[in-house]
Design a protein around this motif. Structure first.
Motif, PDB file in Angstrom:
ATOM      1  N   THR A 175     -71.544  51.238  -1.559  1.00  0.00           N
ATOM      2  CA  THR A 175     -70.312  50.513  -1.858  1.00  0.00           C
ATOM      3  C   THR A 175     -70.287  49.111  -1.273  1.00  0.00           C
ATOM      4  O   THR A 175     -69.839  48.160  -1.923  1.00  0.00           O
ATOM      5  CB  THR A 175     -69.097  51.315  -1.341  1.00  0.00           C
ATOM      6  OG1 THR A 175     -69.130  52.639  -1.903  1.00  0.00           O
ATOM      7  CG2 THR A 175     -67.788  50.639  -1.728  1.00  0.00           C
ATOM      8  N   TYR A 176     -70.770  48.974  -0.025  1.00  0.00           N
ATOM      9  CA  TYR A 176     -70.630  47.695   0.678  1.00  0.00           C
ATOM     10  C   TYR A 176     -71.956  46.994   0.938  1.00  0.00           C
ATOM     11  O   TYR A 176     -71.971  45.880   1.453  1.00  0.00           O
ATOM     12  CB  TYR A 176     -69.889  47.913   2.003  1.00  0.00           C
ATOM     13  CG  TYR A 176     -68.538  48.547   1.803  1.00  0.00           C
ATOM     14  CD1 TYR A 176     -67.494  47.837   1.215  1.00  0.00           C
ATOM     15  CD2 TYR A 176     -68.308  49.877   2.168  1.00  0.00           C
ATOM     16  CE1 TYR A 176     -66.258  48.422   1.009  1.00  0.00           C
ATOM     17  CE2 TYR A 176     -67.061  50.473   1.961  1.00  0.00           C
ATOM     18  CZ  TYR A 176     -66.051  49.737   1.378  1.00  0.00           C
ATOM     19  OH  TYR A 176     -64.820  50.323   1.168  1.00  0.00           O
ATOM     20  N   GLY A 177     -73.057  47.648   0.624  1.00  0.00           N
ATOM     21  CA  GLY A 177     -74.366  47.042   0.844  1.00  0.00           C
ATOM     22  C   GLY A 177     -74.894  47.204   2.245  1.00  0.00           C
ATOM     23  O   GLY A 177     -76.018  46.785   2.549  1.00  0.00           O
ATOM     24  N   HIS A 178     -74.103  47.802   3.120  1.00  0.00           N
ATOM     25  CA  HIS A 178     -74.520  48.065   4.497  1.00  0.00           C
ATOM     26  C   HIS A 178     -73.573  49.100   5.082  1.00  0.00           C
ATOM     27  O   HIS A 178     -72.561  49.450   4.464  1.00  0.00           O
ATOM     28  CB  HIS A 178     -74.497  46.786   5.327  1.00  0.00           C
ATOM     29  CG  HIS A 178     -73.120  46.229   5.579  1.00  0.00           C
ATOM     30  ND1 HIS A 178     -72.388  45.603   4.583  1.00  0.00           N
ATOM     31  CD2 HIS A 178     -72.333  46.212   6.682  1.00  0.00           C
ATOM     32  CE1 HIS A 178     -71.216  45.212   5.082  1.00  0.00           C
ATOM     33  NE2 HIS A 178     -71.163  45.582   6.354  1.00  0.00           N
ATOM     34  N   VAL A 179     -73.894  49.584   6.259  1.00  0.00           N
ATOM     35  CA  VAL A 179     -72.976  50.452   6.977  1.00  0.00           C
ATOM     36  C   VAL A 179     -72.137  49.575   7.899  1.00  0.00           C
ATOM     37  O   VAL A 179     -72.670  48.964   8.832  1.00  0.00           O
ATOM     38  CB  VAL A 179     -73.709  51.517   7.814  1.00  0.00           C
ATOM     39  CG1 VAL A 179     -72.697  52.403   8.545  1.00  0.00           C
ATOM     40  CG2 VAL A 179     -74.613  52.371   6.938  1.00  0.00           C
ATOM     41  N   PRO A 180     -70.843  49.465   7.671  1.00  0.00           N
ATOM     42  CA  PRO A 180     -70.017  48.672   8.587  1.00  0.00           C
ATOM     43  C   PRO A 180     -69.998  49.280   9.988  1.00  0.00           C
ATOM     44  O   PRO A 180     -70.298  50.465  10.177  1.00  0.00           O
ATOM     45  CB  PRO A 180     -68.621  48.736   7.952  1.00  0.00           C
ATOM     46  CG  PRO A 180     -68.844  49.196   6.546  1.00  0.00           C
ATOM     47  CD  PRO A 180     -70.060  50.052   6.575  1.00  0.00           C
ATOM     48  N   ASN A 181     -69.631  48.478  10.940  1.00  0.00           N
ATOM     49  CA  ASN A 181     -69.414  48.905  12.324  1.00  0.00           C
ATOM     50  C   ASN A 181     -68.616  50.227  12.352  1.00  0.00           C
ATOM     51  O   ASN A 181     -68.940  51.159  13.077  1.00  0.00           O
ATOM     52  CB  ASN A 181     -68.659  47.789  13.034  1.00  0.00           C
ATOM     53  CG  ASN A 181     -68.435  48.006  14.513  1.00  0.00           C
ATOM     54  OD1 ASN A 181     -68.367  47.038  15.265  1.00  0.00           O
ATOM     55  ND2 ASN A 181     -68.290  49.222  14.982  1.00  0.00           N
ATOM     56  N   GLY A 182     -67.580  50.308  11.536  1.00  0.00           N
ATOM     57  CA  GLY A 182     -66.768  51.510  11.367  1.00  0.00           C
ATOM     58  C   GLY A 182     -66.059  51.416  10.034  1.00  0.00           C
ATOM     59  O   GLY A 182     -66.054  50.357   9.401  1.00  0.00           O
ATOM     60  N   ASN A 183     -65.434  52.504   9.601  1.00  0.00           N
ATOM     61  CA  ASN A 183     -64.797  52.453   8.276  1.00  0.00           C
ATOM     62  C   ASN A 183     -63.368  51.908   8.367  1.00  0.00           C
ATOM     63  O   ASN A 183     -62.382  52.560   8.080  1.00  0.00           O
ATOM     64  CB  ASN A 183     -64.836  53.823   7.576  1.00  0.00           C
ATOM     65  CG  ASN A 183     -64.039  54.907   8.264  1.00  0.00           C
ATOM     66  OD1 ASN A 183     -64.105  55.066   9.480  1.00  0.00           O
ATOM     67  ND2 ASN A 183     -63.287  55.682   7.486  1.00  0.00           N
TER      68      ASN A 183
END
Length: 529
Positions: A175-183
């Protein structure tokens, strides 16, 4: 993974509502600044996690109409229009007499959140499946925390949650192209230490899925960390990438924004005021420090003062080892599917990174891997426990591993476990604190080279077990500078000590399994006084 499970996961992902990625600062503008600078809540993270009771645009308009009125009550306005998050700290304590292992096993459901708990117009980024949070003020999924939490889920036999978490991380990358720090929306501009390759190995070893199913996501995450690298020349630094004098690439932590962190807005503004640098430079460095997971530490600073932070000038040992692991994983999986040219390309990239790590980050005089300040062309001489990462990943030579293990013992090992750094700065990722993930990397890393790490594991388990017997809970971090028999929770940093706690539970559960004779297995919650 069965075809039925795959279909269910696809259906879950398809049912996730499209996220509104506006951050609280973007959405509430001057109201946001007024709330955070006015200390309406004692914890800056509270407001960014609030759920609006009405339409956000209407709330902002009402604020603009009322804020200049005589006697306007900002706190009253906020409480009338927002629902603060609830923190149930009492849920993290055991009933009297409950054994430590049983306590951890019982906590997984307490720490699990469900997709139906994603309210509209809040900062939460919806996920398709259940997920485990750290606990306390941290009521969302965190990236690198989750790997260490998963170690315990596997030992507890919670393969249901492992599978859910696997698909949540795949969804975030898709969805975002990476894993964010947190959701959370305010975490989208940065990631954390890239441990997805480690997660995929754990999923496969526990029969949750085949690693090959996640190859496209591993490639996508790699592209996030290496964006722009192809066009760089020696001496260039762009986003996460730094091009060395020989044309090879190493990486640094980075955040795409240069404003105060929304979850620590006032703290960042006050920190920037203590610096003689432009404020937006300090904000970028603070955000990059948060991306490292070590928020905060003298590791990133020119001394004990946080205002001297220079995270983006530093090539970190742990980050580059994790990206080496990612490159190796992509190489191996490409081989498995017959994509020989891709496999060779990533083999070459991994080898180039290894050479860069050995040339710049291995310090023969210190006998350890040290972070490197590329702007000043010099190593960061103060040792920190990230030096264990090359052992954990398997990148170090046998001589480097043995010398690094000795440096860890000589310079960081304390009575109650492994210290985080050599300096007591008042920041939480420094002395006197010890952390579960750093213990796991050091213990597992040393054992990878047949180096005995039982003393480190025993000291850590004694610290965790002793505090559990006294206070009937596990916590985020521990003081390790005195004997484990006098165990206490750690301090420092921007917020109070948190109970729960995801990665402490995970690492402890795994270590208890590996050493069934350890006395911590007999630790029981305190009796009521």
């Amino acid at each position: 993974m069965s075809d039925q499970t795959k279909r269910q996961n696809e259906e879950n992902a398809a049912s996730v509502p499209k996220a509104d990625t506006l951050t609280p600062a973007d959405r509430y503008q001057e109201l946001f600044i007024a709330v955070q600078m006015g200390c309406v809540f004692s914890d800056s993270k509270t407001f960014v996690d609030c759920v609006p009771r009405g339409d956000p645009e209407d709330i902002l308009e009402q604020y603009r109409e009322q804020c200049d009125d005589d006697g306007f009550d900002l706190a009253g306005f906020v409480h009338a229009n927002f629902e603060p998050p609830q923190v149930h700290t009492s849920h993290y304590k055991s009933p009297p007499g409950q054994p430590l292992k049983a306590h951890i096993d019982s906590l997984w459901d307490v720490l699990t959140r469900h997709p139906r708990q994603h309210p509209p117009n809040s900062s939460i980024l919806p996920l398709p499946n259940d997920y485990v949070v750290p606990g306390g003020r941290f009521a969302e999924l965190y990236y690198w925390d989750s790997y260490f939490t998963m170690l315990g889920l596997a030992e507890s036999g919670r393969h249901d949650l492992l599978a859910s978490m696997a698909n949540n991380f795949a969804y975030l990358i898709d969805t975002y192209g990476h894993v964010p720090n947190g959701n959370r929306t305010y975490y989208l501009s940065r990631s954390q230490p890239p441990v997805f390759a480690l997660m995929v190995e754990l999923f496969e070893s526990n029969g949750v899925c085949k690693a090959i199913e996640y190859l496209p996501r591993l490639r996508k995450e790699y592209n996030f960390w290496m964006a722009g690298a192809e066009e760089m020349r020696p001496g260039d630094a762009r986003r996460h990438c730094v091009c060395l004098d020989d044309g090879s690439i190493l990486n640094r932590y980075w955040d795409d924004r240069d404003t105060p962190r929304e979850e620590s807005y006032r703290e960042d503004v006050l920190t920037a005021r203590k610096s003689d640098r432009p404020a937006h430079h300090v904000y970028r460095e603070l955000r990059a420090g948060a991306a490292s997971g070590w928020d905060f530490s003298s590791r990133w600073c020119d001394g004990p003062e946080l205002s001297t932070i220079r995270t983006t000038s530093i090539l970190p040992v742990d980050l580059n080892c994790l990206l080496y692991k990612l490159e190796r994983q992509i190489c191996l999986l490409n081989h498995a599917v017959g994509q020989r040219k891709q496999a060779e390309k990533f083999q070459q990239r991994a080898e180039q990174r290894k050479q860069g790590i050995e040339r710049l980050l291995w310090n023969a005089q210190a006998g350890a891997f040290l972070d490197y300040d590329f702007e000043r062309a010099s190593p960061r001489e103060a040792l920190n426990s990230a030096t264990a990462a090359p052992l954990f990943i398997g990148l170090a030579s046998r001589e480097q591993a043995h010398r690094t293990a000795q440096a860890l013992r000589d310079r960081l090992l304390c009575e109650g476990g492994l210290g985080t750094s050599e300096l007591d700065s008042g920041q939480q990722w420094d002395q006197p604190n010890g952390w579960a993930p750093l213990h796991w990397m050091a213990i597992r890393g040393m054992r990878n080279y047949d180096i005995n790490a039982d003393d480190i594991a025993c000291r850590w388990l004694r610290t965790v077990g002793t505090l559990y017997k006294k206070e009937s809970k596990l916590v985020e971090k521990y003081v390790v500078t005195h004997d484990g028999d006098d165990a206490e929770g750690g301090g420092g940093g921007e917020y109070p000590l948190q109970d729960g706690f995801g990665w402490t539970n995970g690492v402890t559960r795994r270590l208890l399994h590996e050493d069934p004779g350890n006395e911590a297995n007999q630790a029981k919650a305190a009796s009521k006084s």
